[in-house]
Design a protein around this motif. Structure first.
Motif, PDB file in Angstrom:
ATOM      1  N   SER A 145       0.834  -1.207   0.000  1.00 26.84           N
ATOM      2  CA  SER A 145       0.000   0.000   0.000  1.00 26.84           C
ATOM      3  C   SER A 145       0.868   1.256   0.000  1.00 26.84           C
ATOM      4  O   SER A 145       0.397   2.346  -0.355  1.00 26.84           O
ATOM      5  N   ALA A 146       2.147   1.120   0.378  1.00 22.01           N
ATOM      6  CA  ALA A 146       3.056   2.275   0.405  1.00 22.01           C
ATOM      7  C   ALA A 146       3.374   2.795  -0.993  1.00 22.01           C
ATOM      8  O   ALA A 146       3.878   3.913  -1.139  1.00 22.01           O
ATOM      9  N   LEU A 147       3.081   1.992  -2.027  1.00 19.98           N
ATOM     10  CA  LEU A 147       3.394   2.430  -3.396  1.00 19.98           C
ATOM     11  C   LEU A 147       2.667   3.721  -3.755  1.00 19.98           C
ATOM     12  O   LEU A 147       3.261   4.635  -4.343  1.00 19.98           O
ATOM     13  N   PHE A 148       1.399   3.821  -3.408  1.00 17.16           N
ATOM     14  CA  PHE A 148       0.641   5.031  -3.708  1.00 17.16           C
ATOM     15  C   PHE A 148       1.154   6.222  -2.894  1.00 17.16           C
ATOM     16  O   PHE A 148       1.047   7.367  -3.340  1.00 17.16           O
ATOM     17  N   LEU A 149       1.686   5.958  -1.714  1.00 13.97           N
ATOM     18  CA  LEU A 149       2.309   7.038  -0.940  1.00 13.97           C
ATOM     19  C   LEU A 149       3.547   7.557  -1.667  1.00 13.97           C
ATOM     20  O   LEU A 149       3.774   8.771  -1.733  1.00 13.97           O
ATOM     21  N   ILE A 150       4.326   6.645  -2.238  1.00 16.50           N
ATOM     22  CA  ILE A 150       5.507   7.051  -3.013  1.00 16.50           C
ATOM     23  C   ILE A 150       5.083   7.863  -4.230  1.00 16.50           C
ATOM     24  O   ILE A 150       5.700   8.885  -4.564  1.00 16.50           O
ATOM     25  N   ILE A 151       4.013   7.436  -4.903  1.00 12.70           N
ATOM     26  CA  ILE A 151       3.500   8.179  -6.056  1.00 12.70           C
ATOM     27  C   ILE A 151       3.057   9.576  -5.636  1.00 12.70           C
ATOM     28  O   ILE A 151       3.281  10.559  -6.352  1.00 12.70           O
ATOM     29  N   LYS A 152       2.438   9.677  -4.452  1.00 15.58           N
ATOM     30  CA  LYS A 152       2.018  10.984  -3.933  1.00 15.58           C
ATOM     31  C   LYS A 152       3.230  11.888  -3.706  1.00 15.58           C
ATOM     32  O   LYS A 152       3.214  13.075  -4.087  1.00 15.58           O
ATOM     33  N   LEU A 153       4.285  11.342  -3.097  1.00 19.01           N
ATOM     34  CA  LEU A 153       5.495  12.130  -2.839  1.00 19.01           C
ATOM     35  C   LEU A 153       6.169  12.546  -4.143  1.00 19.01           C
ATOM     36  O   LEU A 153       6.673  13.668  -4.262  1.00 19.01           O
ATOM     37  N   LEU A 154       6.182  11.652  -5.118  1.00 17.53           N
ATOM     38  CA  LEU A 154       6.749  11.986  -6.431  1.00 17.53           C
ATOM     39  C   LEU A 154       5.931  13.070  -7.118  1.00 17.53           C
ATOM     40  O   LEU A 154       6.485  13.967  -7.756  1.00 17.53           O
ATOM     41  N   HIS A 155       4.615  12.994  -6.951  1.00 18.24           N
ATOM     42  CA  HIS A 155       3.732  14.006  -7.546  1.00 18.24           C
ATOM     43  C   HIS A 155       4.002  15.375  -6.942  1.00 18.24           C
ATOM     44  O   HIS A 155       4.006  16.394  -7.647  1.00 18.24           O
ATOM     45  N   GLU A 156       4.248  15.407  -5.641  1.00 17.78           N
ATOM     46  CA  GLU A 156       4.568  16.669  -4.976  1.00 17.78           C
ATOM     47  C   GLU A 156       5.916  17.208  -5.420  1.00 17.78           C
ATOM     48  O   GLU A 156       6.188  18.405  -5.304  1.00 17.78           O
ATOM     49  N   SER A 157       6.767  16.306  -5.934  1.00 20.09           N
ATOM     50  CA  SER A 157       8.095  16.715  -6.426  1.00 20.09           C
ATOM     51  C   SER A 157       8.089  17.055  -7.908  1.00 20.09           C
ATOM     52  O   SER A 157       9.140  17.365  -8.481  1.00 20.09           O
ATOM     53  N   GLY A 158       6.908  16.971  -8.530  1.00 16.94           N
ATOM     54  CA  GLY A 158       6.793  17.368  -9.931  1.00 16.94           C
ATOM     55  C   GLY A 158       6.633  16.232 -10.920  1.00 16.94           C
ATOM     56  O   GLY A 158       6.547  16.479 -12.129  1.00 16.94           O
TER      57      GLY A 158
END
Length: 233
Positions: free
Chosen positions: A172-185
């Protein structure tokens, strides 16, 4: 003889490690839905359901409760599908074997990722109602086909099966990583295109590191699988 034993040992360890990574990164990602919702809101999914309303002290506020209801409904449907399809997925695996089940899981994964990819702009937000349930169905197939790897390590069979179950929940942490990447552009489309490209790894594992049918238990001596025809010597 010793060379053959070493070759089988290396292949089994590689099968175990890659299966653990597969479950950790792809099998249960749907349970990280809450993290993905932040990204979807920023990208305007179901934003047409938001409207201006008057607050208690006369100020204008944006009411997005209907948008939140859609996201909640998607997860509710997905949770039901995830549990309901464990039986059909088990039936599919028992009757058609590992290769067929995994190829369907890979096709399922590609379909759901492209549905999310093409659901942007927000006018196609309804595609999420199909993409997320598919995400759950394919994830269960990955888990089921990997749990049999425990049969390769007889004395540690239960430990490995539990490791895979834990990896399934942790993915489930994968979507959290995607969220953090999205915040990074990094855009949501880029993230899902990368996940689609990872299907190559699934295909390689299916044909080179897993049997066409099943891994038996107890395991016969010098059991071979993968690119070699399954055999018992």
């Amino acid at each position: 003889m010793q060379v053959l034993e070493n070759k089988l040992s290396v292949r089994r360890c590689l099968t175990f490690v890659t299966g653990l990574v597969e479950c950790l990164c792809f099998a249960g990602v749907v349970f990280g839905w809450a993290s993905l919702v932040f990204v979807l809101k920023e990208d305007g999914y179901f934003s047409s359901l938001c409207f201006n309303t008057t607050g208690v002290n006369g100020t204008q506020i944006l009411d997005c409760s209907a948008q939140d209801e859609q996201f909640s409904l998607i997860f509710t449907i997905t949770s039901f599908i995830n549990n309901f399809f464990t039986l059909p997925n088990g039936f599919l695996f028992d009757h058609f074997g590992t290769t067929v089940a995994r190829l369907l899981a890979i096709l399922n994964k590609l379909l759901r990722l492209f549905l999310i990819f093409f659901s942007f702009p927000s006018a196609l937000s309804f595609l999420l109602f199909l993409a997320l349930p598919l995400l759950a169905i394919g994830g269960i197939l990955f888990l089921i086909t990997n749990m049999q790897i425990g049969n390769l390590f007889d004395s540690r069979r239960s430990t490995i099966i539990n490791l895979y179950n834990g990896a399934f929940d942790s993915s489930s942490a994968l979507f959290l990583i995607i969220k953090l990447l999205h915040e990074s552009g990094v855009s949501l489309r880029t993230s899902f295109l990368f996940l689609s490209a990872c299907s190559v790894v699934h295909i390689l594992r299916t044909f080179f590191l897993l049997p066409r049918t099943f891994i038996p238990h107890p395991l016969p001596d010098r059991y071979a699988y993968g690119c070699e025809q399954t055999s018992w010597v």
